[in-house]
Structures are given as structure tokens and as C-alpha cells.
Design a protein around this motif. Structure first.
Motif, PDB file in Angstrom:
ATOM      1  N   PHE A  97     -88.090 -25.913  72.787  1.00 15.94           N
ATOM      2  CA  PHE A  97     -88.251 -24.532  72.305  1.00 15.94           C
ATOM      3  C   PHE A  97     -87.031 -24.064  71.525  1.00 15.94           C
ATOM      4  N   ALA A  98     -85.891 -24.683  71.745  1.00 13.40           N
ATOM      5  CA  ALA A  98     -84.675 -24.341  71.002  1.00 13.40           C
ATOM      6  C   ALA A  98     -84.333 -25.528  70.101  1.00 13.40           C
ATOM      7  N   TYR A  99     -83.574 -25.274  69.063  1.00 15.84           N
ATOM      8  CA  TYR A  99     -83.107 -26.367  68.219  1.00 15.84           C
ATOM      9  C   TYR A  99     -81.661 -26.091  67.802  1.00 15.84           C
ATOM     10  N   ASP A 100     -81.490 -25.177  66.848  1.00 13.64           N
ATOM     11  CA  ASP A 100     -80.135 -24.840  66.405  1.00 13.64           C
ATOM     12  C   ASP A 100     -79.272 -24.348  67.551  1.00 13.64           C
ATOM     13  N   GLU A 101     -79.874 -23.742  68.533  1.00 11.20           N
ATOM     14  CA  GLU A 101     -79.136 -23.145  69.656  1.00 11.20           C
ATOM     15  C   GLU A 101     -78.397 -24.186  70.506  1.00 11.20           C
ATOM     16  N   TRP A 102     -78.825 -25.453  70.467  1.00  8.49           N
ATOM     17  CA  TRP A 102     -78.157 -26.517  71.216  1.00  8.49           C
ATOM     18  C   TRP A 102     -76.990 -27.120  70.443  1.00  8.49           C
ATOM     19  N   GLN A 103     -76.991 -26.961  69.146  1.00  3.04           N
ATOM     20  CA  GLN A 103     -76.070 -27.697  68.283  1.00  3.04           C
ATOM     21  C   GLN A 103     -74.601 -27.401  68.589  1.00  3.04           C
ATOM     22  N   ALA A 104     -73.817 -28.478  68.576  1.00  2.00           N
ATOM     23  CA  ALA A 104     -72.371 -28.419  68.773  1.00  2.00           C
ATOM     24  C   ALA A 104     -71.992 -27.764  70.106  1.00  2.00           C
ATOM     25  N   LYS A 105     -72.769 -28.064  71.134  1.00  2.00           N
ATOM     26  CA  LYS A 105     -72.475 -27.582  72.488  1.00  2.00           C
ATOM     27  C   LYS A 105     -72.537 -28.765  73.449  1.00  2.00           C
ATOM     28  N   LEU A 125     -82.054 -38.194  78.512  1.00  2.00           N
ATOM     29  CA  LEU A 125     -81.515 -36.910  78.048  1.00  2.00           C
ATOM     30  C   LEU A 125     -80.416 -37.100  77.002  1.00  2.00           C
ATOM     31  N   ARG A 126     -79.612 -38.141  77.134  1.00  2.00           N
ATOM     32  CA  ARG A 126     -78.584 -38.417  76.116  1.00  2.00           C
ATOM     33  C   ARG A 126     -79.234 -38.585  74.744  1.00  2.00           C
ATOM     34  N   THR A 127     -80.330 -39.308  74.692  1.00  2.00           N
ATOM     35  CA  THR A 127     -81.032 -39.534  73.426  1.00  2.00           C
ATOM     36  C   THR A 127     -81.565 -38.217  72.861  1.00  2.00           C
ATOM     37  N   VAL A 128     -82.197 -37.412  73.698  1.00  2.00           N
ATOM     38  CA  VAL A 128     -82.773 -36.142  73.247  1.00  2.00           C
ATOM     39  C   VAL A 128     -81.677 -35.200  72.759  1.00  2.00           C
ATOM     40  N   PHE A 129     -80.609 -35.041  73.538  1.00  2.00           N
ATOM     41  CA  PHE A 129     -79.558 -34.106  73.139  1.00  2.00           C
ATOM     42  C   PHE A 129     -78.771 -34.601  71.930  1.00  2.00           C
ATOM     43  N   THR A 130     -78.638 -35.898  71.766  1.00  2.00           N
ATOM     44  CA  THR A 130     -78.000 -36.424  70.549  1.00  2.00           C
ATOM     45  C   THR A 130     -78.814 -36.036  69.324  1.00  2.00           C
ATOM     46  N   ALA A 131     -80.138 -36.121  69.423  1.00  2.00           N
ATOM     47  CA  ALA A 131     -81.001 -35.730  68.307  1.00  2.00           C
ATOM     48  C   ALA A 131     -80.874 -34.242  67.989  1.00  2.00           C
TER      49      ALA A 131
END
Length: 191
Positions: A97-105, A125-131
Motif C-alpha cells: 500500500f506504500a511505496y515512496d514512503e518506505w524509500q531511504a528508511k 522481506l530483504r528482497t521486498v524491501f530492497t525493491a
């Protein structure tokens, strides 16, 4: 906001199943994180959200609230069970549901499973959050439900090994959280 101001850390309880232990584990890690002066901790329980079963054309109020919470956080600790060598669909849906909101965190993970300590879900989760251009912590906290005794016959979660794992993960999360917060202030992240 100054560099020494506490990081806003959101602990995400990623399971919505009835009879779950995710809320117990989430409360435990939030309590450990709240012992630190450099972290301001908020708990976000996915079970409290009425997310739609299908991705709608327009975001619902629950989706907007979740995304706003992700946007306002400096760092995250995701608490999740391992189901069939991965993490629950409820957590994947919320992450999406979020995209830009995760970036660089930065994102730390506390995972649990029967026998694996949640190892497989951490790798997923590492794969998903890296994307999503987020940074996952090298160290994570794993609990084996077969030996941890979480639930009705609960043994203490605060073993020496677990507390060392919590300290390592939170130290990394705090370092990355401060560095990335300053980086986002200096220059907006571009993906």
C-alpha cells in the motif's frame, strides 16, 4: 529537528491471524526499544486495520492512514511469523500500500517460526524491501516457537542471546535511521 532527536520507530505487527503470538512478540520488542533514549516507538498492528481484500482503484481511509504512518516514521521494526517459508499475505498487502514512503528508511526484522526462527521470512522481506529502496538491517531477531515457549506456557523472552540480538539490531537501526534521516533532509531520495 536535530540529529540527536529520537528516531520515530514504528513497530509493525504483521500477522492478523486469530490466536497469533505476533502481538506478544511485538509488545516485547516495543518494550525493549522503548528502553532506549534515542528511539520514540509507536506500535502499528495490522489487525486493527480494515484493509480491502482486493486492491481498490482509490485508496481507502485505512490504506491512507497506514501510508501516512509509514511516511511519518524514520525507521521500522517488522514483527512477523514465518508461514510456509515466507511472511503472511496481510503483511505483504500492507507493505504494497506504500511505496515512496518506505524509500531511504531502515527496516529491522523480528521473526519467529517453528524450527527456523523465521529465517526464510527474513530473506523474503530483504528482497521486498530492497525493491522498495529501503535498507534492511544485517542483524535480526529470530525466535523458535518450539523452544521459546511463547503463548500460554510462556517462558521469558529476555534470554541473554535474544537481548544481544535485540541490541545489535536496534543499534544498527538507530545508526542507519539517523544517517538516512539526515540524507533525506539534505537531498530528497530519487528512485
Amino acid at each position: 529537528m536535530t540529529a540527536d532527536e529520537p528516531l520515530n520507530v514504528t513497530v509493525i505487527i504483521g500477522s492478523t491471524r486469530e490466536g497469533r503470538v505476533c502481538d506478544t512478540v511485538g509488545t516485547w520488542i516495543a518494550e525493549r526499544a522503548r528502553l532506549r533514549d534515542d528511539l520514540a516507538v509507536e506500535v502499528l498492528d495490522l489487525a486493527a486495520y480494515a484493509f480491502p481484500s482486493c486492491y481498490p482503484e482509490r485508496a481507502t481511509p485505512a490504506m491512507r492512514h497506514f501510508t501516512a504512518t509509514v511516511s511519518g516514521a524514520d525507521a521500522f521494526v517488522v514483527v512477523t511469523p514465518e508461514y510456509n517459508r515466507s511472511f503472511p499475505a496481510s503483511l505483504k498487502q500492507a507493505i504494497d500500500f506504500a511505496y515512496d514512503e518506505w524509500q531511504a528508511k531502515p527496516v529491522g526484522v523480528v521473526a519467529y517460526g517453528s524450527g527456523s526462527c523465521g529465517h526464510h521470512t527474513v530473506e523474503q522481506l530483504r528482497t521486498v524491501f530492497t525493491a522498495l529502496h529501503a535498507v534492511t538491517m544485517r542483524d535480526w531477531v529470530g525466535l523458535d516457537l518450539l523452544s521459546a515457549g511463547i503463548g500460554e506456557r510462556c517462558r521469558p523472552l529476555d534470554t541473554d542471546d535474544r537481548l544481544r540480538a535485540v541490541a545489535a539490531m536496534l543499534d544498527q537501526l538507530a545508526w542507519w535511521g539517523r544517517a538516512l534521516r539526515e540524507g533525506r533532509r539534505a537531498q530528497p531520495y530519487v528512485s
